[in-house]
Design an enzyme around this catalytic site. Structure first.
Site, short mmCIF file in Angstrom:
data_model
loop_
_atom_site.label_atom_id
_atom_site.label_comp_id
_atom_site.label_asym_id
_atom_site.label_seq_id
_atom_site.Cartn_x
_atom_site.Cartn_y
_atom_site.Cartn_z
N LYS A 68 -45.65 -10.27 -33.79
CA LYS A 68 -45.55 -9.50 -32.54
C LYS A 68 -46.37 -8.23 -32.76
O LYS A 68 -45.90 -7.27 -33.35
CB LYS A 68 -44.08 -9.17 -32.27
CG LYS A 68 -43.71 -9.08 -30.80
CD LYS A 68 -44.43 -8.01 -30.03
CE LYS A 68 -43.77 -6.66 -30.18
NZ LYS A 68 -44.58 -5.58 -29.58
N GLU A 91 -41.48 -0.74 -43.49
CA GLU A 91 -42.41 0.35 -43.81
C GLU A 91 -42.36 1.30 -42.62
O GLU A 91 -42.87 0.99 -41.54
CB GLU A 91 -43.81 -0.21 -44.03
CG GLU A 91 -43.84 -1.17 -45.22
CD GLU A 91 -45.24 -1.60 -45.65
OE1 GLU A 91 -46.17 -1.46 -44.85
OE2 GLU A 91 -45.36 -2.06 -46.79
N GLU A 111 -41.60 13.75 -37.49
CA GLU A 111 -42.91 13.10 -37.53
C GLU A 111 -43.54 13.22 -36.14
O GLU A 111 -42.99 12.73 -35.15
CB GLU A 111 -42.76 11.61 -37.89
CG GLU A 111 -44.10 10.91 -37.97
CD GLU A 111 -43.97 9.42 -38.25
OE1 GLU A 111 -43.25 8.73 -37.52
OE2 GLU A 111 -44.61 8.95 -39.22
#
Ligand code: NAD
Length: 484
Positions: free
Chosen positions: A177, A253, A388
């Protein structure tokens, strides 16, 4: 207009969902329609992948599989310019980056994992038995089965083949995906799969969105045997929860808020070159990028001024023009998020050393541009320093000694990557061992040997990929004990 279809069981198909639009971030224009996979399409892709495991793919020898992996690398390289143009159109990233990193690495991943699987040893243990005959144990390395691969948009082909190559090397089949923002190169890879003779159903691509849509249909599918994901930490949590049903393994990750530490003995020119890339490359949309820099007080002003100068030197524009060094952000939505942090920095009283806004880019008024930005002066608990942002921006903080620098670097829930800039070898080793990061670069950034363990500590992920570590995830070891 181009259409990117789903690739299921060797065929390109539209999908039962409503087609969605793919935009060129440099202009904001719609460049393609994307076939949207519904639950039924995901079911068919998973069924095809399951069937392929026991079909011709499962019957290939290791040598034959390795041969096909090498053909995939050659197949991408043979159509290098098409892959390059597709990646640039999806992301707006400059050709200087895509032609040196995205496409070559996207192809190289297949050769790297062909090498790995060719040479990985298996373990054996001889044991004594009471009757004196003895027994021999050995481990078989088996594919896990059908792997669900969920990918982000920042390095689309590179990060996708980083997972697909080792999965196939180990004999698995995959349902991928891709990010809804970057459907092109995963689709193009389907053509290469067919051209080099990868059996039907081994590589499938389903397009769509994440939660409540194609991504969730895939990660929650009961016939997926393992899930590998690269993306945001919050998404990783949702995927881990989905994979927990049926006790499926996950490799995650995830995000980062990576620190750079610059000591006053650093080589200033080399540091600026490396640190500049770490802060701004790919418009800051690199999970390994540096959004917090800690600089020893004696060189703070000099480094800050020179990094700001570097930030101002980027050239925006046509990504196909080699003179362009900075592209737009991926989407209008992502730009809204990044600019909300630019606002927060201003409201929080940050000193803006460079950038801080939106540039006027001649000829490209609809692009998702932001200026590379350098701030200083915010407290360590300010969102600009803790969250972030995933844009071309960084915040500088002075420090006095090694211990303080390590404490500042580690005061984050993330632990993906760190950079250390120093000419003192002892200090480099000492600090590298104390920084909470899956990867620490000393006097360099993004220097990648693909055999090394890659992954994050703390909330930056679970597991390690790369080299033999990928093979550990994409295989299951089974022990056989033979009484002699
Ligand atoms: P994202 O998490 O928003 O999306 C990634 C993928 O997950 C997309 O394909 C999306 O459709 C899908 N998705 C979203 N919600 C889902 C759900 N509930 N179930 C299943 N699938 C779902 O990430 P992004 O914005 O595409 O990428 C940027 C993020 O990726 C940043 O946080 C960055 O740090 C991270 N990243 C990490 C690494 C690494 O190696 N650690 C590398 C690149 C990017």
């Amino acid at each position: 207009m181009n259409t990117f279809r789903n690739f299921i069981d060797g065929d390109f198909v539209d999908g039962s969902g409503e087609a969605f639009e793919d935009r060129f971030p440099t202009t904001g224009e719609v460049i393609a329609k994307v076939g949207h996979a519904g639950q039924d399409d995901v079911d068919r892709a998973v069924t095809a992948a399951k069937r392929a495991l026991n079909g011709p793919w499962g019957k290939l020898s290791l040598a034959e599989r390795i041969g096909l992996l090498r053909k995939l690398a050659d197949g991408i390289n043979a159509r290098f310019d098409e892959f390059l143009a597709a990646e640039i159109k999806d992301t707006g990233k400059p050709t200087g980056i895509a032609s040196h990193i995205d496409i070559p690495r996207g192809a190289a991943n297949f050769n790297v994992f062909a090498d790995q699987i060719a040479t990985i040893p298996t373990e054996t243990f001889e044991m004594a038995t009471p009757d004196g005959a003895g027994a021999l144990n050995y481990a078989l390395r088996m594919p896990r089965g059908v792997i669900g691969v969920v990918c982000p948009w920042n390095l689309p082909l590179l990060l996708m083949t980083w997972k697909v190559a080792p999965a196939l090397a180990c004999g698995n089949t995959v349902v991928v995906k891709p990010s809804e923002e970057t459907p092109a190169t995963a689709t193009l890879l389907g053509e290469v799969m067919n051209a080099v003779g990868i059996p039907k159903g081994v590589y499938n691509v389903v397009h769509g969105f994440g939660g409540g849509d194609t991504g969730e249909f895939l990660t929650g599918h009961p016939d997926i045997d393992a899930v590998t994901f690269t993306g945001e930490t919050a998404t990783g949590e949702a995927i881990m929860a989905a994979a927990s049903k049926g006790v499926r393994p996950v490799s995650l990750e995830l995000g980062g808020k990576n620190p750079g530490i610059v000591f006053d003995d650093a080589d200033m020119a080399a540091t600026l070159e490396g640190l500049g890339r770490a802060c701004f490359a790919n418009t800051g949309q690199v999970c390994l990028g540096t959004e917090r820099v800690y600089v020893q007080r004696g060189i703070f002003d000099e480094l800050a001024a020179k990094l700001a100068e570097k930030a101002r030197a980027y050239r925006f524009g046509d990504p196909f023009d080699k003179a362009t060094t900075m592209g737009p952000l991926i989407s209008a939505e992502h730009r809204r998020k990044v600019l909300s942090y630019y606002d927060k920095a201003r409201e929080g009283g940050a000193e803006i050393l460079a950038g801080g806004g939106v540039p006027d880019v001649d000829g490209y008024p609809g692009g998702y541009w932001v200026q590379p930005t350098v701030w200083t002066g915010l407290a360590q608990d300010h969102p600009v320093v803790t969250d972030e942002i995933f844009g071309p921006c960084t915040h500088l903080t002075p420090f006095d000694d090694e211990e303080e620098a390590i404490a500042l670097a580690n005061a984050s829930p993330y632990g993906l990557a760190a950079t250390i800039w120093t000419t003192n070898l002892g200090r480099a080793h000492r600090v590298a061992a104390k920084v909470d990061a899956g990867i620490t670069w000393v006097n360099c950034w993004f220097l990648r040997d693909l055999r090394t363990p890659f992954g994050g500590s703390k909330r930056s992920g679970i597991g390690r990929e790369g080299g033999v570590h990928s093979l550990e995830f994409y295989t299951e070891l089974r022990n056989v004990c033979i009484k002699l």
